[in-house]
Design a protein around this motif. Sequence first.
Motif, PDB file in Angstrom:
ATOM      1  N   GLY A  48      11.965  56.463  36.446  1.00  0.00           N
ATOM      2  CA  GLY A  48      13.645  56.678  36.091  1.00  0.00           C
ATOM      3  C   GLY A  48      13.417  57.785  34.941  1.00  0.00           C
ATOM      4  O   GLY A  48      13.158  58.624  35.003  1.00  0.00           O
ATOM      5  N   ASP A  49      14.065  57.007  33.837  1.00  0.00           N
ATOM      6  CA  ASP A  49      14.497  58.141  32.857  1.00  0.00           C
ATOM      7  C   ASP A  49      13.251  57.758  31.587  1.00  0.00           C
ATOM      8  O   ASP A  49      12.996  58.395  30.724  1.00  0.00           O
ATOM      9  CB  ASP A  49      15.633  57.817  32.061  1.00  0.00           C
ATOM     10  N   SER A  50      12.129  57.099  32.284  1.00  0.00           N
ATOM     11  CA  SER A  50      11.096  56.852  31.069  1.00  0.00           C
ATOM     12  C   SER A  50       9.814  57.558  31.827  1.00  0.00           C
ATOM     13  O   SER A  50       9.628  57.750  32.773  1.00  0.00           O
ATOM     14  CB  SER A  50      10.562  55.197  31.196  1.00  0.00           C
ATOM     15  N   VAL A  51       8.971  57.748  30.763  1.00  0.00           N
ATOM     16  CA  VAL A  51       7.956  58.665  31.085  1.00  0.00           C
ATOM     17  C   VAL A  51       6.462  58.096  30.435  1.00  0.00           C
ATOM     18  O   VAL A  51       6.587  57.618  29.472  1.00  0.00           O
ATOM     19  CB  VAL A  51       7.902  60.251  30.365  1.00  0.00           C
ATOM     20  N   ARG A  90       9.061  56.457  26.177  1.00  0.00           N
ATOM     21  CA  ARG A  90       7.888  57.182  26.277  1.00  0.00           C
ATOM     22  C   ARG A  90       6.575  56.477  25.848  1.00  0.00           C
ATOM     23  O   ARG A  90       6.574  55.793  24.981  1.00  0.00           O
ATOM     24  CB  ARG A  90       7.931  58.452  25.106  1.00  0.00           C
ATOM     25  N   VAL A  91       5.430  56.434  26.817  1.00  0.00           N
ATOM     26  CA  VAL A  91       4.422  55.788  26.409  1.00  0.00           C
ATOM     27  C   VAL A  91       3.213  56.844  26.724  1.00  0.00           C
ATOM     28  O   VAL A  91       3.496  57.435  27.686  1.00  0.00           O
ATOM     29  CB  VAL A  91       4.190  54.544  27.554  1.00  0.00           C
ATOM     30  N   ARG A  92       2.226  56.409  25.877  1.00  0.00           N
ATOM     31  CA  ARG A  92       1.047  57.348  26.398  1.00  0.00           C
ATOM     32  C   ARG A  92      -0.068  56.298  26.354  1.00  0.00           C
ATOM     33  O   ARG A  92      -0.371  55.366  25.518  1.00  0.00           O
ATOM     34  CB  ARG A  92       0.515  58.159  24.890  1.00  0.00           C
ATOM     35  N   MET A  93      -0.770  56.637  27.494  1.00  0.00           N
ATOM     36  CA  MET A  93      -1.927  55.851  27.689  1.00  0.00           C
ATOM     37  C   MET A  93      -3.306  56.872  27.862  1.00  0.00           C
ATOM     38  O   MET A  93      -3.163  57.807  28.656  1.00  0.00           O
ATOM     39  CB  MET A  93      -1.672  55.190  29.030  1.00  0.00           C
ATOM     40  N   LEU A  94      -4.207  56.264  27.274  1.00  0.00           N
ATOM     41  CA  LEU A  94      -5.593  57.008  27.252  1.00  0.00           C
ATOM     42  C   LEU A  94      -6.525  56.270  28.001  1.00  0.00           C
ATOM     43  O   LEU A  94      -6.824  55.202  27.803  1.00  0.00           O
ATOM     44  CB  LEU A  94      -6.087  57.133  25.648  1.00  0.00           C
ATOM     45  N   VAL A  95      -6.881  56.960  28.967  1.00  0.00           N
ATOM     46  CA  VAL A  95      -8.280  56.428  29.894  1.00  0.00           C
ATOM     47  C   VAL A  95      -9.680  56.848  29.266  1.00  0.00           C
ATOM     48  O   VAL A  95      -9.904  58.375  29.152  1.00  0.00           O
ATOM     49  CB  VAL A  95      -8.179  56.862  31.390  1.00  0.00           C
ATOM     50  N   VAL A  96     -10.302  56.025  29.033  1.00  0.00           N
ATOM     51  CA  VAL A  96     -11.606  56.237  28.313  1.00  0.00           C
ATOM     52  C   VAL A  96     -12.738  56.089  29.400  1.00  0.00           C
ATOM     53  O   VAL A  96     -13.054  54.777  29.595  1.00  0.00           O
ATOM     54  CB  VAL A  96     -11.868  55.748  26.903  1.00  0.00           C
ATOM     55  N   PRO A  97     -13.453  56.994  29.913  1.00  0.00           N
ATOM     56  CA  PRO A  97     -14.517  56.709  30.922  1.00  0.00           C
ATOM     57  C   PRO A  97     -15.779  56.025  30.053  1.00  0.00           C
ATOM     58  O   PRO A  97     -16.044  56.434  29.253  1.00  0.00           O
ATOM     59  CB  PRO A  97     -14.843  58.100  31.649  1.00  0.00           C
TER      60      PRO A  97
END
Length: 334
Positions: A48-51, A90-97
Motif C-alpha cells: 500500500g503506502d508503506s515501504v 518506512r521500514v529498513r531490513m538488513l539481510v546479513v549472509p
Amino acid sequence: MLPRIAFAALLLAVFAAAPAQQGPAQQGEHGPPWANTEVASSHTLHFGDSVVQVDFAPGKLDLSDDVILEHIHKAGAAIAAYYGRLSVSRVRMLVVPVAGRSGVFHGTTWPHRGEYQSFTRIHIGEHTTAADLADDWMTTHELVHTAFPSLNDDQHWMEEGQATYIEPVARVMTGELEARQVWHDMVRDMPKGEPQSGDAGVNNTHTWGRTYWGGALFCLVADVEIRRETQNRKGLQDALRAVVAEGGTIDRDWPLEQALAIGDRATGTHVLTRMYSEWRDKPVTVDLPKLWEELGIRSASGGGIEFVSTAPLANIREAITAQHVRAEHAALTR
C-alpha cells in the motif's frame, strides 16, 4: 516442517545472543548496526503506502535475492493481514549472509533510525534452502515488533509476547500456516509461560519463559476473554489495530497503560487493563487444561490434536485462527 517451535531452543538462542529488541543499541567499534553498513544490493517492497527497504550485506547465499525477497514479502503480507496494513510507513531490513550456516537466526529490531521508523537485522545462512525459509518464523516475528510502542525495560514481556503470539496467527490468516499446527504448538509451548517458584509477576520476572511465553500466554488469555465478553464480535486483533491507528508504533515511547487503555476502548471492555493489574506484580497461573477443553482442543493419537466443534468456546478458537483472503498483494519493485 520443523516443529514450528523448536521455537524454545531457537528463541533461547536469540534471547541469549541478540540485543533486546527495543533496548539500547549495541555499539561496536564501527558504531551501531544500522550505521556504516556496506550494502551489496538494495530492493524495495511496497505494501500500500508503506515501504520496506531490504538491503543485502555482502556475502554469498545459495538462494537468489528474489527468493528471499518473496519470503520477506510473505512476512509483510501477514502483518498487513493482521493489522489491516503495514504498521509503519518506512521500514529498513538488513539481510546479513553468514558463511557455512543455514537457516534464519539472530533477528533484532530497533526503533526510529534516521528516515526509517524501524530497522530490522536478520542473519541468513549461506546454505539456507527454500524449505528453511518455509520453516522460518523470525522474519514475521520481528515485523510484529513495529506494530506496538516502545516500552520500559520491565515490560519487554509484552513486546516479545505479542510477537510470539501474533506471528503464527497472522501467518494462518494468509494461508502460510495451518490452524491445527498452530494450536498444537500452543498446547505444547504455552506452559513454558506459566509462573515458576519465586515468580513476582510479568513486570519483575525476566526469565526467557516468562518474557516470550508468559507474554504470549497473556495475549492468548486476553484474546479469549475479549471475545468471551463481546460474544466473539471483538478480539485482541481489534485492540491492537486501534493502538496502531492511534500512532502506537515502535518509533513512539509510550507507557504500557496508555496502549492497553486504547485497546480496551476499541473493544468496549476492560480486559487488558484488568489483566495487567492482576499479572504485573504477582504470579497468575492459567488453568491451561481447562482452557484447551473449553476451546475444543484435545489430544489425539500420535502426539497430535483434534478439534471438538461442540465445545463451549469452539467458535472463539475458530475466530482466532480463521484464514482470510489476502486483501492486497504488495507490489514488488527493485
